[in-house]
Enzyme design. Structure first.
Site, short mmCIF file in Angstrom:
data_model
loop_
_atom_site.label_atom_id
_atom_site.label_comp_id
_atom_site.label_asym_id
_atom_site.label_seq_id
_atom_site.Cartn_x
_atom_site.Cartn_y
_atom_site.Cartn_z
N HIS A 15 -4.47 83.62 25.03
CA HIS A 15 -3.40 83.78 24.02
C HIS A 15 -2.18 82.94 24.40
O HIS A 15 -1.32 83.37 25.18
CB HIS A 15 -3.04 85.27 23.93
CG HIS A 15 -2.17 85.60 22.75
ND1 HIS A 15 -2.41 86.69 21.94
CD2 HIS A 15 -1.06 85.01 22.25
CE1 HIS A 15 -1.49 86.75 21.00
NE2 HIS A 15 -0.64 85.74 21.17
N HIS A 17 0.45 80.10 22.34
CA HIS A 17 0.81 79.37 21.12
C HIS A 17 1.28 77.96 21.45
O HIS A 17 2.17 77.78 22.30
CB HIS A 17 1.91 80.09 20.37
CG HIS A 17 1.51 81.41 19.80
ND1 HIS A 17 1.21 81.59 18.48
CD2 HIS A 17 1.35 82.62 20.39
CE1 HIS A 17 0.90 82.86 18.27
NE2 HIS A 17 0.98 83.51 19.41
N ASP A 19 3.12 75.88 19.54
CA ASP A 19 4.53 75.61 19.18
C ASP A 19 5.51 76.39 20.06
O ASP A 19 6.67 75.99 20.18
CB ASP A 19 4.80 75.85 17.68
CG ASP A 19 4.27 77.18 17.16
OD1 ASP A 19 3.51 77.85 17.88
OD2 ASP A 19 4.63 77.54 16.02
N GLY A 172 2.54 86.14 13.10
CA GLY A 172 3.69 86.19 12.21
C GLY A 172 4.27 87.58 12.01
O GLY A 172 4.16 88.44 12.89
N HIS A 199 -3.18 89.28 15.95
CA HIS A 199 -1.96 89.90 16.47
C HIS A 199 -1.77 91.28 15.83
O HIS A 199 -1.71 91.38 14.60
CB HIS A 199 -0.73 89.07 16.08
CG HIS A 199 -0.51 87.87 16.93
ND1 HIS A 199 -1.29 86.76 16.85
CD2 HIS A 199 0.44 87.61 17.86
CE1 HIS A 199 -0.83 85.85 17.71
NE2 HIS A 199 0.22 86.34 18.33
N GLU A 202 2.66 95.00 17.60
CA GLU A 202 3.93 94.53 18.18
C GLU A 202 5.14 95.21 17.52
O GLU A 202 6.26 94.92 17.88
CB GLU A 202 4.08 93.02 17.98
CG GLU A 202 3.27 92.18 18.92
CD GLU A 202 3.64 90.71 18.74
OE1 GLU A 202 4.44 90.18 19.51
OE2 GLU A 202 3.09 90.09 17.81
N ASP A 279 1.54 84.22 25.92
CA ASP A 279 1.96 84.19 24.51
C ASP A 279 2.66 82.86 24.23
O ASP A 279 2.12 82.03 23.53
CB ASP A 279 2.85 85.39 24.16
CG ASP A 279 2.85 85.71 22.67
OD1 ASP A 279 1.94 85.23 21.98
OD2 ASP A 279 3.75 86.43 22.21
#
Ligand SMILES: O=c1[nH]cnc2c1ncn2[C@H]1C[C@H](O)[C@@H](CO)O1
Ligand SMILES: [Zn+2]
EC number: 3.5.4.4
Length: 339
Positions: A15, A17, A19, A172, A199, A202, A279
């Site tokens: 996991h 990302h 960006d 998101g 996801h 959270e 993450d």
């Protein structure tokens, strides 16, 4: 184990990302390509690309991603970005990494949804020729986008599966877009044969985790809200769902308002398949080695635990069984001296 030992240990990461994990050097390189001015000092730049220390929730944390989005709009930029994140992982002895990104956020410069992914895959391949690591891509649907957009993204990318792209995710705004809202796009991805992670949990909403499991998703990113839900934890164990834990990120988004709300100990005690992840290396100002250090400090996690979590990650990786076996052998060798 001291930091150098934790750094030297072989690792895996499911996991991460794209960006949220660009190095400052890469951000500067990409900004230069579009003549975008940046602060001269790294400290000042860091302030712009790291989540604020006082993030109140996930929505607050996600605002930070707006800064890098304009930098990731060309093939060259996506290639360089993917190479950069793999290089960071290889430097800390990550043997296998899945890097995720949202194609829908990289099409404002004219790329198609699949060209964006092809560029990421190209960057991963370049990095694999240079470093001792296996790197694969995941494409993210975004909860806040219409189902039709996420469905179009998965349809456009399905043909790349097996060729560097190994699966999909949904990320998101979870607080406003619960799992049930995404069900049509989840079903489309599944019908296309896209292996999924998701996801959920959270935003203090365990229901989002339960629904994702009910929809047949085998991996959950975060799953934080299960920490005080024994029935849900049992469900996670019974269904062999793999959990991608992200400690630093959870403390920043207030998914866990304290260590007591982080589900590591409850999941471990129940025998759930847990894995350790960053993450977002840059947005969360962390590395996988730093995450290991935190687990060791807070939870007394041992080398044997770390090996077990790495093997959980390999079991849940979206790659072939022979590729998994090669990685398992490698990790067993890596840990032999520490067990
Ligand atoms: O922790 C997260 N939760 C939900 N969404 C996230 C998280 N970290 C990153 N994202 C989003 C923001 C990125 O633009 C997108 C694709 O990487 O995924
Ligand atoms: Zn994430």
């Amino acid at each position: 184990m001291d930091f150098d030992t934790l750094h030297a240990l072989g690792k895996t990461e499911l996991h991460c990302h794209l960006d949220g994990s660009l190095s400052l050097r890469c951000i500067r390189q990409l900004a230069k390509m579009i003549n975008r001015p940046l602060p001269a000092s790294d400290d000042a730049l860091r302030q712009l690309v790291q989540a604020p220390a006082d993030s109140e929730n996930l929505a607050d944390y996600l605002k930070t991603f707006d800064f890098v989005a304009p930098l990731l709009q060309t093939k060259k930029a996506l290639q360089l970005a993917a190479f950069d994140v793999v290089a960071q992982a290889a430097e800390e002895n990550v043997r296998y990494i899945e890097i995720r990104f949202a194609p829908a956020f990289s099409i404002s410069g004219g790329l198609s949804l699949s060209e964006a992914t092809e560029a990421v895959i190209e960057g991963l391949h370049q990095a694999m020729t240079k470093f001792d690591i296996v790197a694969k891509a995941l494409v993210c649907g975004m909860r806040q986008l219409p189902n039709a957009d996420n469905q179009a993204m998965f349809r456009a990318n399905a043909a790349l599966l097996g060729n560097g792209l190994v699966g999909g995710d949904f990320a998101g705004n979870e607080a406003d877009f619960p799992t049930s809202v995404c069900a049509p796009a989840i079903k489309t991805a599944q019908a296309l044969g896209v292996p999924l992670t998701f996801h959920a949990g959270e935003c203090h909403c365990p229901q989002n985790i339960a629904e994702a499991i009910f929809l047949g998703i085998p991996r959950i990113g975060h799953a934080t809200a299960c920490f005080d839900q024994p029935d849900l934890i049992q469900k996670i164990v019974q269904t062999h769902t793999t959990i991608e834990l992200c400690l630093t990120s959870n403390l920043q988004t207030k998914a866990a308002r304290s260590l007591d709300e982080f589900p590591y100990q409850a999941l471990k005690a129940a025998g759930a398949a847990i894995t350790i992840n960053t993450d977002n290396r840059t947005v969360s100002n962390t590395t996988l080695t730093h995450e290991y250090e935190l687990y060791q400090t807070y939870f007394k996690t041992t080398a044997a635990d770390f090996l077990a979590f790495n093997l959980n990650a390999i079991n849940a990786a979206f790659i072939s069984e022979p590729a998994k076996q090669t990685l398992r052998n490698r990790l067993q060798q890596d840990y032999a001296a520490f067990l």
